[in-house]
Scaffold this motif. Structure first.
Motif, mmCIF file in Angstrom:
data_model
loop_
_atom_site.group_PDB
_atom_site.id
_atom_site.type_symbol
_atom_site.label_atom_id
_atom_site.label_comp_id
_atom_site.label_asym_id
_atom_site.label_seq_id
_atom_site.Cartn_x
_atom_site.Cartn_y
_atom_site.Cartn_z
ATOM 1 N N ALA A 252 -4.763 4.890 0.144
ATOM 2 C CA ALA A 252 -3.534 4.286 -0.381
ATOM 3 C C ALA A 252 -3.968 3.114 -1.259
ATOM 4 O O ALA A 252 -5.074 2.593 -1.116
ATOM 5 C CB ALA A 252 -2.673 3.792 0.772
ATOM 6 N N HIS A 253 -3.117 2.703 -2.199
ATOM 7 C CA HIS A 253 -3.503 1.587 -3.068
ATOM 8 C C HIS A 253 -2.392 0.541 -3.120
ATOM 9 O O HIS A 253 -1.244 0.811 -2.760
ATOM 10 C CB HIS A 253 -3.901 2.081 -4.469
ATOM 11 N N ALA A 254 -2.775 -0.643 -3.570
ATOM 12 C CA ALA A 254 -1.853 -1.785 -3.605
ATOM 13 C C ALA A 254 -2.294 -2.728 -4.725
ATOM 14 O O ALA A 254 -3.357 -2.532 -5.329
ATOM 15 C CB ALA A 254 -1.899 -2.522 -2.263
ATOM 16 N N GLN B 161 -3.697 0.962 -18.420
ATOM 17 C CA GLN B 161 -3.205 2.294 -18.762
ATOM 18 C C GLN B 161 -3.502 3.215 -17.589
ATOM 19 O O GLN B 161 -4.563 3.123 -16.963
ATOM 20 C CB GLN B 161 -3.830 2.807 -20.058
ATOM 21 N N ARG B 162 -2.547 4.095 -17.306
ATOM 22 C CA ARG B 162 -2.617 4.924 -16.101
ATOM 23 C C ARG B 162 -2.537 6.401 -16.470
ATOM 24 O O ARG B 162 -1.744 6.787 -17.329
ATOM 25 C CB ARG B 162 -1.445 4.543 -15.194
ATOM 26 N N LEU B 163 -3.358 7.178 -15.801
ATOM 27 C CA LEU B 163 -3.308 8.635 -15.995
ATOM 28 C C LEU B 163 -3.480 9.304 -14.631
ATOM 29 O O LEU B 163 -4.359 8.926 -13.850
ATOM 30 C CB LEU B 163 -4.423 9.084 -16.953
ATOM 31 N N PHE C 294 0.829 -1.206 0.000
ATOM 32 C CA PHE C 294 0.000 0.000 0.000
ATOM 33 C C PHE C 294 0.866 1.260 0.000
ATOM 34 O O PHE C 294 1.832 1.362 0.768
ATOM 35 C CB PHE C 294 -0.941 0.005 1.212
ATOM 36 N N HIS C 295 0.486 2.190 -0.844
ATOM 37 C CA HIS C 295 1.246 3.439 -0.952
ATOM 38 C C HIS C 295 0.364 4.549 -1.498
ATOM 39 O O HIS C 295 -0.601 4.301 -2.208
ATOM 40 C CB HIS C 295 2.452 3.251 -1.878
ATOM 41 N N THR C 296 0.742 5.764 -1.151
ATOM 42 C CA THR C 296 0.222 6.947 -1.822
ATOM 43 C C THR C 296 1.081 7.107 -3.069
ATOM 44 O O THR C 296 2.299 6.960 -2.999
ATOM 45 C CB THR C 296 0.414 8.187 -0.913
ATOM 46 N N GLU C 297 0.473 7.397 -4.225
ATOM 47 C CA GLU C 297 1.270 7.530 -5.440
ATOM 48 C C GLU C 297 2.183 8.749 -5.347
ATOM 49 O O GLU C 297 1.724 9.865 -5.072
ATOM 50 C CB GLU C 297 0.334 7.668 -6.659
ATOM 51 N N ASP C 298 3.475 8.511 -5.563
ATOM 52 C CA ASP C 298 4.471 9.586 -5.611
ATOM 53 C C ASP C 298 4.343 10.540 -4.426
ATOM 54 O O ASP C 298 4.395 11.777 -4.583
ATOM 55 C CB ASP C 298 4.342 10.365 -6.938
HETATM 56 FE FE LIG Z 1 0.863 3.116 -7.430
#
Ligand SMILES: [Fe+2]
Length: 350
Positions: free
Chosen positions: A293-295, A311-313, A161-165
């Motif tokens: 947070a996501h994982a 695909q990620r935006l 689990f993390h917050t993106e950047d």
């Molecule tokens: Fe991520």
């Protein structure tokens, strides 16, 4: 079902209420495809700002109930910090999954890119980083041979689990993950864990510690090959009842023993409230990067051209804030090494 701390696995479809899910009907799916399919070809290496504006104009034709959901999510988020929109249009012909995690040279139609863009433009302005994925605005997320254990988008082991950047001054406010192709075994689950749901499990003293700048985050290896840490940061900020979350259970270090205990308590609470979905073709998961947070769970890639492909935006609410970090008209932020020196924020190298 409890989402256990899983170096090895995360359970899926747990804690699922249906409030964060919206599925388009077949008629809505076809109508949206028609709206997007005559948009021009894209140079995926260098998006023209004009095309983004064109996509925004077209996005006004999405179904009203979807538009309303997105507008509400932009303004207030939700208790899960996440939306799942299902049955979105992607390209009729999907070429092999790009094996290096970069550009697909064989993808010559752009329905998936325009779908992702049209939806995410309701939430903010697209942003990307020159350091990551060569500054691609819409990035292909695929397993990469030799990177199986990487704690980043190229890996296939359990992604914690993390917050993106979380270390970045212009981190995304919302993350869009559109599934073009699921993994072979349909076992990879993408999970979100919301601080709004976890907060009541944290004693006041723990919350106090998490609000102090007693933490630092190692920059993601997708940004730099060096070991570089962020400034000292708090994990929780903002409103007492609905705080913002900034965490990374792989890359974050606590600077005191009690701060470390507080971080562990938070992780335990987030794992209890996490919601996980196995994304299928046409699913778009949107994570509010300030709330959840996501994982991602582990999956075995085969490197046969049919591996998992998302695909990620990223989008931000306040585009203007990053102006000094972007060339005029560009959506891509300059490298962090330049950013840190220009902002006089000294990254601490070890
Ligand atoms: Fe991520």
């Amino acid at each position: 079902m409890l989402l256990s701390k899983p170096k090895t696995s995360v359970e899926h479809d747990c804690n699922v209420n249906r409030e964060h899910i919206l599925q388009l009907t077949e008629e809505e799916h076809s109508r949206l495809r028609m709206v997007l399919e005559d948009l021009p070809s894209i140079n995926v290496h260098a998006w023209e700002d004009e095309l983004i504006t064109e996509a925004e104009l077209r996005s006004k034709h999405i179904p009203d109930h979807l538009a309303k959901l997105l507008i509400q999510f932009r303004k207030h988020s939700n208790d899960d910090g996440m939306l799942l929109i299902r049955n979105l249009p992607i390209d009729h012909h999907l070429p092999p999954t790009p094996d290096g995690g970069g550009v697909s040279l064989e993808k010559t139609s752009y329905i998936s890119e325009y779908t992702l863009l049209a939806i995410m433009l309701y939430l903010g302005e697209p942003i990307a980083y020159e350091d990551e994925k060569n500054g691609m605005l819409i990035q292909n997320i695929c397993p990469v041979r030799g990177k199986e254990e990487a704690q980043e988008n190229t890996g296939s082991t359990y992604l914690e689990f993390h917050t993106e950047d979380a270390f970045h001054p212009y981190r995304p406010d919302f993350i869009g993950l559109l599934c073009l192709r699921p993994d072979h075994d349909r076992i990879a689950a993408t999970a979100a864990a919301s601080i709004r749901r976890a907060l009541s499990m944290l004693p006041g003293k723990t919350q106090e510690l998490l609000r102090q700048p007693l933490y630092r985050i190692r920059l993601s290896s997708s940004f730099t090959s060096d070991t570089v840490f962020s400034q000292q940061l708090p994990v929780l900020g903002g409103d007492v009842l609905e705080p913002n979350l900034s965490v990374d259970f792989y890359g974050m270090e606590a600077l005191t023993a009690s701060a470390q205990l507080a971080l562990k308590s938070l992780e335990k609470a987030l794992l209890k409230v996490a919601i996980a979905h196995k994304l299928v073709t046409g699913d778009l998961m949107i994570v509010d990067n300030r709330v959840a947070a996501h994982a991602r769970t582990a999956f075995p890639p085969r490197y046969d051209g049919q591996d998992r492909w998302l695909q990620r935006l990223f989008v931000v609410h306040d585009f203007r804030r990053s102006r000094a970090s972007r060339p005029r008209g560009s959506h891509i932020c300059i490298p962090l090494s330049i950013e840190f020196s220009s902002m006089d924020l000294k990254a601490q190298s070890t």
